[in-house]
Design a protein around this motif. Structure first.
Motif, PDB file in Angstrom:
ATOM      1  N   THR A   1       1.085  -1.047  -0.059  1.00  0.00           N
ATOM      2  CA  THR A   1      -0.130  -0.514   0.137  1.00  0.00           C
ATOM      3  C   THR A   1       1.114   1.497  -0.163  1.00  0.00           C
ATOM      4  N   GLU A   2       2.309   1.624   0.268  1.00  0.00           N
ATOM      5  CA  GLU A   2       3.177   2.642   1.065  1.00  0.00           C
ATOM      6  C   GLU A   2       4.020   2.591  -0.384  1.00  0.00           C
ATOM      7  N   SER A   3       4.151   3.429  -0.972  1.00  0.00           N
ATOM      8  CA  SER A   3       4.705   4.017  -2.134  1.00  0.00           C
ATOM      9  C   SER A   3       6.019   4.209  -1.693  1.00  0.00           C
ATOM     10  N   LYS A   4       6.878   3.990  -0.429  1.00  0.00           N
ATOM     11  CA  LYS A   4       7.991   4.566  -0.120  1.00  0.00           C
ATOM     12  C   LYS A   4       8.501   3.132   0.855  1.00  0.00           C
ATOM     13  N   PRO A   5       9.544   2.794   0.952  1.00  0.00           N
ATOM     14  CA  PRO A   5      10.064   1.513   1.281  1.00  0.00           C
ATOM     15  C   PRO A   5       9.626   1.855   2.967  1.00  0.00           C
ATOM     16  N   LEU A   6       9.103   0.314   4.301  1.00  0.00           N
ATOM     17  CA  LEU A   6       8.884   0.794   5.505  1.00  0.00           C
ATOM     18  C   LEU A   6       9.435  -0.132   6.160  1.00  0.00           C
TER      19      LEU A   6
ATOM     20  N   PHE B   1       9.720 -14.393   4.930  1.00  0.00           N
ATOM     21  CA  PHE B   1       8.872 -15.061   3.800  1.00  0.00           C
ATOM     22  C   PHE B   1       8.558 -15.001   3.342  1.00  0.00           C
ATOM     23  N   LEU B   2       8.434 -13.516   3.086  1.00  0.00           N
ATOM     24  CA  LEU B   2       8.027 -13.063   1.263  1.00  0.00           C
ATOM     25  C   LEU B   2       8.986 -12.598   1.074  1.00  0.00           C
ATOM     26  N   THR B   3      10.273 -11.830   1.731  1.00  0.00           N
ATOM     27  CA  THR B   3      11.654 -11.693   0.607  1.00  0.00           C
ATOM     28  C   THR B   3      11.853 -13.272  -0.005  1.00  0.00           C
ATOM     29  N   GLU B   4      11.549 -14.223   0.905  1.00  0.00           N
ATOM     30  CA  GLU B   4      12.487 -15.237  -0.103  1.00  0.00           C
ATOM     31  C   GLU B   4      11.142 -16.095  -0.997  1.00  0.00           C
ATOM     32  N   ASN B   5      10.450 -15.321  -0.855  1.00  0.00           N
ATOM     33  CA  ASN B   5       9.310 -16.120  -2.074  1.00  0.00           C
ATOM     34  C   ASN B   5       9.282 -14.980  -3.021  1.00  0.00           C
ATOM     35  N   GLY B   6       9.950 -13.893  -2.845  1.00  0.00           N
ATOM     36  CA  GLY B   6      10.154 -12.863  -4.142  1.00  0.00           C
ATOM     37  C   GLY B   6       9.074 -11.979  -4.065  1.00  0.00           C
ATOM     38  N   LEU B   7       8.348 -11.807  -3.332  1.00  0.00           N
ATOM     39  CA  LEU B   7       6.633 -10.793  -2.593  1.00  0.00           C
ATOM     40  C   LEU B   7       7.251  -9.323  -2.630  1.00  0.00           C
ATOM     41  N   VAL B   8       8.260  -9.983  -1.885  1.00  0.00           N
ATOM     42  CA  VAL B   8       8.836  -8.484  -0.984  1.00  0.00           C
ATOM     43  C   VAL B   8      10.964  -8.104  -1.588  1.00  0.00           C
ATOM     44  N   HIS B   9      11.123  -7.453  -1.525  1.00  0.00           N
ATOM     45  CA  HIS B   9      13.083  -6.902  -1.557  1.00  0.00           C
ATOM     46  C   HIS B   9      12.571  -6.219  -0.326  1.00  0.00           C
ATOM     47  N   ARG B  10      14.399  -6.259   0.310  1.00  0.00           N
ATOM     48  CA  ARG B  10      15.120  -5.836   1.246  1.00  0.00           C
ATOM     49  C   ARG B  10      15.351  -4.499   0.609  1.00  0.00           C
ATOM     50  N   ILE B  11      15.753  -3.038   0.972  1.00  0.00           N
ATOM     51  CA  ILE B  11      16.807  -2.616   0.908  1.00  0.00           C
ATOM     52  C   ILE B  11      17.122  -2.310   1.771  1.00  0.00           C
ATOM     53  N   ALA B  12      19.036  -2.665   2.204  1.00  0.00           N
ATOM     54  CA  ALA B  12      19.908  -3.380   2.985  1.00  0.00           C
ATOM     55  C   ALA B  12      19.668  -1.981   3.721  1.00  0.00           C
ATOM     56  N   SER B  13      20.513  -0.545   2.309  1.00  0.00           N
ATOM     57  CA  SER B  13      20.379   0.659   3.037  1.00  0.00           C
ATOM     58  C   SER B  13      19.710   1.357   4.098  1.00  0.00           C
ATOM     59  N   ARG B  14      18.323   1.051   3.474  1.00  0.00           N
ATOM     60  CA  ARG B  14      17.463   1.803   3.647  1.00  0.00           C
ATOM     61  C   ARG B  14      16.960   0.184   5.795  1.00  0.00           C
ATOM     62  N   ASN B  15      16.780  -0.833   5.253  1.00  0.00           N
ATOM     63  CA  ASN B  15      16.832  -1.968   6.716  1.00  0.00           C
ATOM     64  C   ASN B  15      14.916  -1.284   6.136  1.00  0.00           C
ATOM     65  N   ALA B  16      14.490  -1.655   4.859  1.00  0.00           N
ATOM     66  CA  ALA B  16      13.180  -1.810   5.096  1.00  0.00           C
ATOM     67  C   ALA B  16      12.754  -2.057   3.594  1.00  0.00           C
ATOM     68  N   PHE B  17      11.193  -2.326   3.089  1.00  0.00           N
ATOM     69  CA  PHE B  17      11.204  -3.550   2.620  1.00  0.00           C
ATOM     70  C   PHE B  17       9.869  -3.033   1.119  1.00  0.00           C
ATOM     71  N   VAL B  18       9.934  -3.285   0.319  1.00  0.00           N
ATOM     72  CA  VAL B  18       9.430  -2.654  -0.997  1.00  0.00           C
ATOM     73  C   VAL B  18       8.353  -3.757  -2.042  1.00  0.00           C
TER      74      VAL B  18
END
Length: 164
Positions: free
Chosen positions: A48-53, A80-97
Motif C-alpha cells: 500500500t505504501e509507495s516508499k519503503p517501510l 517469508f515474503l522476501t524468500e518468495n519474491g513478494l517483497v525486496h529488502r533495501i539493505a541501506s534503509r533496512n526497509a522493504f518494498v
C-alpha cells in the motif's frame, strides 16, 4: 510481466496491494505454502505504501485497539515474503518494498534510491550482470543475492533543481 530493461516506479507498478495480494495467494497455492493472516497483513502494508517501510513501522501500522503486533513477528513474515519474491529488502534503509512480479532466478536487481524524495525505482541491467558475473567468477565467489543499491537524485528531483 514487466519489461525490466528500463527503470520502473515501484509506486506505480508494485504498490498495488490488490495485485500483490492476488499474486501472493497464487504463489502460495502453487507452492503449497501457508499465506497466514500476518503475512497477508504485512504484505498489504508494504504494498500500500509507495516508499519503503521498516519492520517497526509495519508493526505500528498493524497494531490497533487491543492488538499489539511484535516487530519480531513482522520480521518473520518479511523473511517469508522476501524468500518468495513478494517483497525486496533495501539493505541501506533496512526497509522493504513490494514486488508485484517475478524475477528470473539469479537476476541481479538494481535499486535507484533518491536521497531527496525517498523514491525507489527498480531495474535490471544485463550489462551490469555480465560484468558482475565475470568479477565473481574471477574471485571464485558464489553470491546468495545480487542486489545493487545506487543512491542519488531521481529525474523528477533533478528537474526541480533545474527549474526552481
Amino acid at each position: 510481466m514487466h519489461d525490466h530493461s528500463a527503470v520502473h516506479d515501484h509506486g506505480a507498478c508494485c504498490g498495488n496491494a490488490t495485485d500483490a495480494l492476488a499474486r501472493a495467494e497464487r504463489l502460495c497455492a502453487e507452492r503449497d505454502l501457508q499465506f497466514t493472516r500476518l503475512r497477508r497483513d504485512v504484505l498489504e502494508a508494504v504494498a500500500t505504501e509507495s516508499k519503503p517501510l521498516g519492520a517497526y513501522d509495519i508493526a505500528e501500522r498493524l497494531s490497533g485497539q487491543g492488538r499489539r503486533v511484535a516487530a519480531v513477528s513482522v520480521y518473520r513474515a518479511l523473511d517469508f515474503l522476501t524468500e518468495n519474491g513478494l517483497v525486496h529488502r533495501i539493505a541501506s534503509r533496512n526497509a522493504f518494498v513490494s514486488c508485484g512480479h517475478q524475477h528470473g532466478e539469479g537476476v541481479g536487481l538494481v535499486f535507484l534510491i533518491c536521497r531527496t524524495c525517498g523514491s525507489i525505482d527498480e531495474t535490471t541491467s544485463p550489462e551490469v550482470d555480465d560484468q558482475l558475473d565475470k568479477t565473481l567468477a574471477k574471485a571464485g565467489f558464489k553470491p546468495s543475492s545480487r542486489i545493487l543499491e545506487v543512491e542519488g537524485e531521481c529525474g523528477a528531483c533533478l528537474g526541480h533543481e533545474r527549474n526552481p
